[in-house]
Every structure is written in structure tokens, then in C-alpha cells.
Design a protein around this motif. Structure first.
Motif, mmCIF file in Angstrom:
data_model
loop_
_atom_site.group_PDB
_atom_site.id
_atom_site.type_symbol
_atom_site.label_atom_id
_atom_site.label_comp_id
_atom_site.label_asym_id
_atom_site.label_seq_id
_atom_site.Cartn_x
_atom_site.Cartn_y
_atom_site.Cartn_z
ATOM 1 N N GLY A 269 -14.895 -21.632 27.650
ATOM 2 C CA GLY A 269 -14.251 -20.398 27.232
ATOM 3 C C GLY A 269 -14.263 -19.458 28.419
ATOM 4 O O GLY A 269 -15.264 -19.395 29.148
ATOM 5 N N VAL A 270 -13.185 -18.755 28.661
ATOM 6 C CA VAL A 270 -13.083 -17.857 29.816
ATOM 7 C C VAL A 270 -12.767 -16.449 29.334
ATOM 8 O O VAL A 270 -11.916 -16.249 28.464
ATOM 9 N N GLY A 271 -13.483 -15.478 29.896
ATOM 10 C CA GLY A 271 -13.233 -14.074 29.594
ATOM 11 C C GLY A 271 -12.856 -13.326 30.856
ATOM 12 O O GLY A 271 -13.347 -13.632 31.944
ATOM 13 N N PHE A 272 -11.986 -12.325 30.697
ATOM 14 C CA PHE A 272 -11.544 -11.536 31.843
ATOM 15 C C PHE A 272 -11.274 -10.112 31.398
ATOM 16 O O PHE A 272 -10.612 -9.880 30.379
ATOM 17 N N ASP A 273 -11.813 -9.151 32.139
ATOM 18 C CA ASP A 273 -11.528 -7.742 31.884
ATOM 19 C C ASP A 273 -11.008 -7.126 33.170
ATOM 20 O O ASP A 273 -11.679 -7.185 34.209
ATOM 21 N N ARG A 274 -9.819 -6.546 33.088
ATOM 22 C CA ARG A 274 -9.157 -6.013 34.278
ATOM 23 C C ARG A 274 -9.815 -4.753 34.817
ATOM 24 O O ARG A 274 -9.610 -4.373 35.976
ATOM 25 N N ARG A 275 -10.618 -4.065 34.010
ATOM 26 C CA ARG A 275 -11.294 -2.845 34.456
ATOM 27 C C ARG A 275 -12.431 -3.228 35.411
ATOM 28 O O ARG A 275 -13.582 -3.376 35.016
ATOM 29 N N GLY A 276 -12.113 -3.429 36.657
ATOM 30 C CA GLY A 276 -13.100 -3.865 37.639
ATOM 31 C C GLY A 276 -13.030 -5.347 37.928
ATOM 32 O O GLY A 276 -13.708 -5.840 38.823
ATOM 33 N N TYR A 277 -12.193 -6.086 37.173
ATOM 34 C CA TYR A 277 -12.026 -7.525 37.377
ATOM 35 C C TYR A 277 -13.337 -8.287 37.167
ATOM 36 O O TYR A 277 -13.930 -8.823 38.106
ATOM 37 N N TYR A 278 -13.787 -8.292 35.921
ATOM 38 C CA TYR A 278 -14.991 -9.036 35.539
ATOM 39 C C TYR A 278 -14.581 -10.362 34.912
ATOM 40 O O TYR A 278 -13.788 -10.391 33.966
ATOM 41 N N TRP A 279 -15.130 -11.458 35.430
ATOM 42 C CA TRP A 279 -14.793 -12.807 34.984
ATOM 43 C C TRP A 279 -16.032 -13.490 34.406
ATOM 44 O O TRP A 279 -17.134 -13.351 34.950
ATOM 45 N N THR A 280 -15.846 -14.246 33.337
ATOM 46 C CA THR A 280 -16.942 -15.046 32.757
ATOM 47 C C THR A 280 -16.410 -16.416 32.384
ATOM 48 O O THR A 280 -15.364 -16.537 31.745
ATOM 49 N N GLN A 281 -17.132 -17.452 32.782
ATOM 50 C CA GLN A 281 -16.902 -18.811 32.315
ATOM 51 C C GLN A 281 -18.119 -19.219 31.485
ATOM 52 O O GLN A 281 -19.243 -19.213 32.001
ATOM 53 N N ASP A 282 -17.907 -19.584 30.224
ATOM 54 C CA ASP A 282 -18.977 -20.143 29.407
ATOM 55 C C ASP A 282 -18.650 -21.602 29.115
ATOM 56 O O ASP A 282 -17.517 -21.928 28.698
ATOM 57 N N PHE A 283 -19.636 -22.466 29.328
ATOM 58 C CA PHE A 283 -19.452 -23.898 29.135
ATOM 59 C C PHE A 283 -20.317 -24.382 27.975
ATOM 60 O O PHE A 283 -21.400 -23.853 27.721
ATOM 61 N N GLY A 284 -19.832 -25.424 27.298
ATOM 62 C CA GLY A 284 -20.593 -26.039 26.211
ATOM 63 C C GLY A 284 -20.637 -27.551 26.341
ATOM 64 O O GLY A 284 -19.833 -28.157 27.061
ATOM 65 N N ARG A 285 -21.573 -28.144 25.606
ATOM 66 C CA ARG A 285 -21.746 -29.604 25.664
ATOM 67 C C ARG A 285 -21.204 -30.261 24.398
ATOM 68 O O ARG A 285 -21.279 -29.707 23.349
ATOM 69 N N GLU B 177 -23.112 -20.920 32.485
ATOM 70 C CA GLU B 177 -22.272 -19.723 32.619
ATOM 71 C C GLU B 177 -22.070 -19.376 34.082
ATOM 72 O O GLU B 177 -23.007 -19.425 34.877
ATOM 73 N N ASN B 178 -20.837 -19.063 34.446
ATOM 74 C CA ASN B 178 -20.509 -18.479 35.749
ATOM 75 C C ASN B 178 -19.929 -17.094 35.508
ATOM 76 O O ASN B 178 -19.115 -16.918 34.594
ATOM 77 N N ILE B 179 -20.308 -16.118 36.302
ATOM 78 C CA ILE B 179 -19.679 -14.804 36.219
ATOM 79 C C ILE B 179 -19.287 -14.340 37.620
ATOM 80 O O ILE B 179 -19.833 -14.815 38.620
ATOM 81 N N ALA B 180 -18.331 -13.435 37.670
ATOM 82 C CA ALA B 180 -17.875 -12.895 38.950
ATOM 83 C C ALA B 180 -17.305 -11.509 38.723
ATOM 84 O O ALA B 180 -16.956 -11.141 37.604
ATOM 85 N N TYR B 181 -17.191 -10.760 39.812
ATOM 86 C CA TYR B 181 -16.728 -9.377 39.717
ATOM 87 C C TYR B 181 -15.922 -9.028 40.968
ATOM 88 O O TYR B 181 -16.385 -9.219 42.087
ATOM 89 N N GLY B 182 -14.700 -8.572 40.767
ATOM 90 C CA GLY B 182 -13.908 -8.054 41.877
ATOM 91 C C GLY B 182 -12.768 -8.927 42.330
ATOM 92 O O GLY B 182 -11.883 -8.447 43.033
ATOM 93 N N GLN B 183 -12.752 -10.206 41.967
ATOM 94 C CA GLN B 183 -11.645 -11.087 42.363
ATOM 95 C C GLN B 183 -10.406 -10.728 41.532
ATOM 96 O O GLN B 183 -10.473 -10.673 40.308
ATOM 97 N N THR B 184 -9.278 -10.533 42.183
ATOM 98 C CA THR B 184 -8.099 -10.011 41.490
ATOM 99 C C THR B 184 -7.177 -11.085 40.932
ATOM 100 O O THR B 184 -6.159 -10.757 40.319
ATOM 101 N N SER B 185 -7.505 -12.356 41.125
ATOM 102 C CA SER B 185 -6.666 -13.429 40.575
ATOM 103 C C SER B 185 -7.541 -14.610 40.173
ATOM 104 O O SER B 185 -8.666 -14.771 40.656
ATOM 105 N N ALA B 186 -6.993 -15.442 39.284
ATOM 106 C CA ALA B 186 -7.700 -16.645 38.848
ATOM 107 C C ALA B 186 -7.940 -17.584 40.027
ATOM 108 O O ALA B 186 -9.018 -18.174 40.165
ATOM 109 N N ARG B 187 -6.943 -17.722 40.865
ATOM 110 C CA ARG B 187 -7.086 -18.619 42.022
ATOM 111 C C ARG B 187 -8.217 -18.157 42.941
ATOM 112 O O ARG B 187 -8.992 -18.966 43.451
#
Length: 212
Positions: A196-212, A161-171
Motif C-alpha cells: 500500500g502506498v501513501g502520498f501527501d503533497r504538503r511537503g511530499y511525504y511518501w509511505t510504502q507499507d508491505f505485507g506478507r 515500511e519505507n518512508i521518504a520526504y521531499g521527493q517531488t515525483s514517484a520516479r
């Protein structure tokens, strides 16, 4: 100015290092990755790709921080009434993160990741949870880790899993992840096959979940 900061990466349980970068009066913090598996040390640098002009409002705080044992989770002010209004799912930015992630994997000789609806549900749920409850961590307030959240969707083999907060674009968020050894390792892990990727615009929260 770069300040060294000891931290523990959630890719396994190994230690890492976080560099905090101060630029134009706005705090930009980079690097948060988690994965199932053995402990590995990881150094998590901060990459500031652009210095923004002083005239516009300061950009949101950008955070990607490995979890720190013994320290409280990051919590923000309570959600306002306006922010509680239902939001539309941001399929566009999430889909773009998948595309950019697969582009980076292609450069490294890895096969592209396939989107799985269960991983997407786990990632979107975590991004929304972080935005609603105003925390930033791989561990949910109820104590669940990323593997627990993925298993709850019925997906059998969580990978990372990767998460991030505050980035305003996918790039921007993919560039920050690729600038961090821990996140880069997750993205370029050729043994991972689904995403699977999740994104919430309220604060720009990003999640990447990976599977095998």
C-alpha cells in the motif's frame, strides 16, 4: 561532500550508516526503512541523481533517515491555514510508485506486489499524519509503530515500511529508495506479497507499507 553518520535502521533494530550529501547549497538526505523481523545492520547512502540549476527555487528538503535512539523526531514549522485545506488523494503518484516498485522486483526475479486497500489506508494515513503534524519518523506522535498502524486497519501480517520526504515525483522517490540498501532490501524482498502506498503533497511525504 559525504559525511558518515551512525544510525539505527528500523528493519528490525539493527545499526546502519547514513551518508549526508551537500549539493548546490541544498541539503539532500537519503534513506529510511523499517521492517518487522530480526535485527540487521544497514548502510544507507545518499544518492544525488541530478544537480539542479541555481536559478529555480531550491527543491524541498529530501529526507529518508533511520530513526536514531535518544534523538528527537524531526519536526517542522506549524501547518499554515492554507495547508490545512482539504487535499485530493494523490492516486496517480501512489499508483506509479507501485508500478515502479514492481518493475524493480521483476528485474530481481520477485513476483509483483498486489495492492491491498488496508495497507493503502495505513500508508496514506501515515503520510497525511506526518504532513499535518510536521514530523518524519516511523513512530507516530502517539507512540505507534508501522506494525501497529497496519494492524489497526485489520491487516494481519505487516512486513516492512519505507518512508521518504521531499521527493517531488514517484520516479525520484523510488530511485532514492533503490539507492539505499535498507529500502532496496524491503522492495526486493520476495517474501513480501502485498503493498500500500501513501502520498501527501504538503511537503511530499511518501509511505510504502508491505505485507506478507
Amino acid at each position: 561532500m559525504l559525511l558518515p553518520y551512525r544510525a539505527v535502521s528500523r528493519r528490525g533494530r539493527r545499526g546502519g550508516a547514513l551518508l549526508l550529501s551537500l549539493a548546490t547549497g541544498a541539503l539532500l538526505v537519503g534513506g529510511l526503512a523499517a521492517a518487522a523481523g530480526p535485527l540487521r545492520p544497514a548502510t544507507v547512502p545518499v544518492s544525488v541523481a541530478e544537480v539542479r540549476p541555481a536559478a529555480p527555487p531550491a527543491p524541498p528538503l529530501r529526507l529518508l533517515i533511520p530513526g536514531l535512539p535518544g534523538l528527537p523526531d524531526i519536526r517542522l514549522p506549524p501547518v499554515t491555514t492554507k495547508e490545512r485545506e482539504p487535499q485530493r488523494r494523490a492516486a496517480g503518484p501512489a499508483a506509479e510508485v507501485v508500478s515502479l516498485t514492481n518493475r524493480e522486483r521483476g528485474k530481481a526475479g520477485c513476483r509483483p506486489l498486489t495492492v491491498d486497500r488496508r495497507l493503502t489506508a495505513a500508508a496514506q494515513g501515515h503520510s497525511e499524519d506526518m504532513a499535518e503534524q510536521r514530523f518524519f519518523s516511523h513512530t507516530s506522535p502517539d507512540g505507534r509503530g508501522f506494525a501497529d498502524r497496519i494492524h489497526a486497519t485489520g491487516y494481519p501480517s505487516p512486513g516492512a515500511e519505507n518512508i521518504a520526504y521531499g521527493q517531488t515525483s514517484a520516479r525520484e522517490v523510488v530511485a532514492d529508495w533503490m539507492g539505499s540498501p535498507g529500502h532496496r532490501r524491503n522492495i526486493l524482498d520476495c517474501e513480501l506479497t502485498e503493498i500500500g502506498v501513501g502520498f501527501d503533497r504538503r511537503g511530499y511525504y511518501w509511505t510504502q507499507d508491505f505485507g506478507r
